[in-house]
Design a protein around this motif. Sequence first.
Motif, PDB file in Angstrom:
ATOM      1  N   ALA A  82       0.906  -1.095  -0.163  1.00  0.00           N
ATOM      2  CA  ALA A  82       0.082   0.127   0.011  1.00  0.00           C
ATOM      3  C   ALA A  82       0.778   1.234   0.161  1.00  0.00           C
ATOM      4  CB  ALA A  82      -1.145   0.075   1.254  1.00  0.00           C
ATOM      5  N   LYS A  83       2.161   1.029   0.530  1.00  0.00           N
ATOM      6  CA  LYS A  83       2.971   2.259   0.645  1.00  0.00           C
ATOM      7  C   LYS A  83       3.937   2.423  -0.701  1.00  0.00           C
ATOM      8  CE  LYS A  83       3.483   2.503   5.616  1.00  0.00           C
ATOM      9  NZ  LYS A  83       4.494   2.165   6.752  1.00  0.00           N
ATOM     10  N   GLY A  84       3.748   1.449  -1.627  1.00  0.00           N
ATOM     11  CA  GLY A  84       4.453   1.470  -2.804  1.00  0.00           C
ATOM     12  C   GLY A  84       5.433   0.679  -2.886  1.00  0.00           C
ATOM     13  N   VAL A  85       5.854  -0.174  -1.910  1.00  0.00           N
ATOM     14  CA  VAL A  85       7.052  -0.979  -1.760  1.00  0.00           C
ATOM     15  C   VAL A  85       6.848  -2.065  -3.142  1.00  0.00           C
ATOM     16  CG1 VAL A  85       8.432  -2.577  -0.513  1.00  0.00           C
ATOM     17  CG2 VAL A  85       7.648  -0.375   0.527  1.00  0.00           C
ATOM     18  N   LYS A  86       7.819  -2.332  -3.910  1.00  0.00           N
ATOM     19  CA  LYS A  86       7.634  -3.421  -4.658  1.00  0.00           C
ATOM     20  C   LYS A  86       7.906  -4.707  -3.980  1.00  0.00           C
ATOM     21  CE  LYS A  86       7.195  -0.680  -8.495  1.00  0.00           C
ATOM     22  NZ  LYS A  86       5.804  -0.789  -9.136  1.00  0.00           N
ATOM     23  N   MET A  87       7.429  -5.598  -4.238  1.00  0.00           N
ATOM     24  CA  MET A  87       7.755  -7.013  -3.497  1.00  0.00           C
ATOM     25  C   MET A  87       8.188  -8.006  -4.528  1.00  0.00           C
ATOM     26  SD  MET A  87       6.849  -6.234  -0.650  1.00  0.00           S
ATOM     27  CE  MET A  87       6.364  -7.787   0.557  1.00  0.00           C
ATOM     28  N   GLY A  88       9.021  -8.935  -4.139  1.00  0.00           N
ATOM     29  CA  GLY A  88       9.416  -9.718  -5.299  1.00  0.00           C
ATOM     30  C   GLY A  88      10.881  -9.656  -5.824  1.00  0.00           C
ATOM     31  N   ARG A  89      11.197 -10.379  -6.775  1.00  0.00           N
ATOM     32  CA  ARG A  89      12.458 -10.137  -7.612  1.00  0.00           C
ATOM     33  C   ARG A  89      12.507  -8.873  -8.113  1.00  0.00           C
ATOM     34  NH1 ARG A  89      14.186 -14.262 -11.653  1.00  0.00           N
ATOM     35  NH2 ARG A  89      15.740 -12.905 -12.106  1.00  0.00           N
ATOM     36  N   LYS A  90      13.514  -8.002  -8.421  1.00  0.00           N
ATOM     37  CA  LYS A  90      13.791  -6.977  -9.101  1.00  0.00           C
ATOM     38  C   LYS A  90      13.696  -7.573 -10.644  1.00  0.00           C
ATOM     39  CE  LYS A  90      16.293  -4.409  -6.107  1.00  0.00           C
ATOM     40  NZ  LYS A  90      16.699  -3.249  -5.739  1.00  0.00           N
ATOM     41  N   PRO A  91      13.398  -6.669 -11.660  1.00  0.00           N
ATOM     42  CA  PRO A  91      13.245  -7.098 -13.015  1.00  0.00           C
ATOM     43  C   PRO A  91      14.667  -7.351 -13.596  1.00  0.00           C
ATOM     44  CG  PRO A  91      12.120  -5.036 -12.696  1.00  0.00           C
ATOM     45  CD  PRO A  91      12.678  -5.352 -11.408  1.00  0.00           C
ATOM     46  N   SER A  92      14.857  -8.462 -14.337  1.00  0.00           N
ATOM     47  CA  SER A  92      15.884  -8.735 -14.897  1.00  0.00           C
ATOM     48  C   SER A  92      16.361  -7.591 -15.784  1.00  0.00           C
ATOM     49  CB  SER A  92      15.565 -10.008 -15.843  1.00  0.00           C
ATOM     50  OG  SER A  92      15.271 -11.141 -15.073  1.00  0.00           O
ATOM     51  N   LEU A  93      15.702  -7.153 -16.559  1.00  0.00           N
ATOM     52  CA  LEU A  93      15.996  -5.864 -17.365  1.00  0.00           C
ATOM     53  C   LEU A  93      15.492  -4.721 -17.057  1.00  0.00           C
ATOM     54  CD1 LEU A  93      15.505  -7.932 -20.826  1.00  0.00           C
ATOM     55  CD2 LEU A  93      17.738  -7.228 -19.759  1.00  0.00           C
ATOM     56  N   THR A  94      16.215  -3.474 -17.297  1.00  0.00           N
ATOM     57  CA  THR A  94      15.566  -1.932 -17.247  1.00  0.00           C
ATOM     58  C   THR A  94      14.699  -1.703 -18.488  1.00  0.00           C
ATOM     59  OG1 THR A  94      17.243  -1.034 -18.316  1.00  0.00           O
ATOM     60  CG2 THR A  94      17.446  -1.283 -16.026  1.00  0.00           C
ATOM     61  N   GLU A  95      13.617  -0.905 -18.389  1.00  0.00           N
ATOM     62  CA  GLU A  95      12.917  -0.911 -19.313  1.00  0.00           C
ATOM     63  C   GLU A  95      13.678  -0.530 -20.812  1.00  0.00           C
ATOM     64  OE1 GLU A  95       9.512  -1.054 -20.090  1.00  0.00           O
ATOM     65  OE2 GLU A  95       9.483  -2.241 -18.051  1.00  0.00           O
ATOM     66  N   LYS A  96      14.754   0.307 -20.414  1.00  0.00           N
ATOM     67  CA  LYS A  96      15.510   0.831 -21.650  1.00  0.00           C
ATOM     68  C   LYS A  96      16.263  -0.527 -22.468  1.00  0.00           C
ATOM     69  CE  LYS A  96      19.268   3.618 -23.072  1.00  0.00           C
ATOM     70  NZ  LYS A  96      20.427   4.608 -22.666  1.00  0.00           N
ATOM     71  N   LYS A  97      16.578  -1.440 -21.552  1.00  0.00           N
ATOM     72  CA  LYS A  97      17.410  -2.713 -22.155  1.00  0.00           C
ATOM     73  C   LYS A  97      16.238  -3.481 -22.542  1.00  0.00           C
ATOM     74  CE  LYS A  97      21.935  -2.779 -21.359  1.00  0.00           C
ATOM     75  NZ  LYS A  97      22.787  -2.674 -22.505  1.00  0.00           N
ATOM     76  N   LYS A  98      15.110  -3.537 -21.994  1.00  0.00           N
ATOM     77  CA  LYS A  98      14.087  -4.578 -22.492  1.00  0.00           C
ATOM     78  C   LYS A  98      13.720  -4.218 -23.823  1.00  0.00           C
ATOM     79  CE  LYS A  98       9.495  -5.858 -21.250  1.00  0.00           C
ATOM     80  NZ  LYS A  98       8.256  -5.887 -20.075  1.00  0.00           N
ATOM     81  N   GLU A  99      13.371  -2.625 -24.264  1.00  0.00           N
ATOM     82  CA  GLU A  99      13.087  -2.159 -25.519  1.00  0.00           C
ATOM     83  C   GLU A  99      14.134  -2.424 -26.361  1.00  0.00           C
ATOM     84  OE1 GLU A  99      10.414  -0.733 -26.587  1.00  0.00           O
ATOM     85  OE2 GLU A  99       9.654  -1.396 -24.519  1.00  0.00           O
TER      86      GLU A  99
END
Length: 185
Positions: A133-150
């Motif tokens: 609810a406070k905006g904390v992201k749960m779980g693993r961090k993404p393998s790629l940044t959005e830039k690398k994904k694009e």
Amino acid sequence: MKVGYARVSTTGQDLDTQLAKLEGMGCEKVFQEKVSGKTADNRTQLAAMLDFVREGDCVVACKLDRLARSVLDLNTIAKRLQEKGVDLIVLDQNIDTTTPTGRLLFNMLGSIAEFERDLINERTAEGRKAAVAKGVKMGRKPSLTEKKKEEMLTEAESWEGSKGELAKKYGVTRATLYRALSEKI
């Protein structure tokens, strides 16, 4: 023969206190492990101890929650010991299943241990919900940044090698690459 069982939940915890108590009780063999007690399924030393004991033996544990954290597991373990003619002594709670009072205490404390585990799970879930609810992201961090994904998705359009090679180039699994490709569609 007195057979000891010692367990701690995490590698940061230490078995020394339990081992000293079991040795002081005259345990000739001690099974020990560092693993969660949530279920008995993943506890190889518990299984080995249950296979090892024979009629007339006595299993000794320091605390009831070291043996099991649910009434179901506790009753399963107790039934197996009883079927083999093996007694159980739990030191810190003064439980001795050779007596009617000891059996009653064993079942009562087992219920309390399960209740405690349920409370821990409930508080953990509440804390997780509050963090989200406070905006904390749960779980693993993404393998790629959005830039690398694009970059990867753009390169995938003209890529002539295998998808596995492209995934390897970006340091992700093929499944990650295919998931990203399906999200793009």
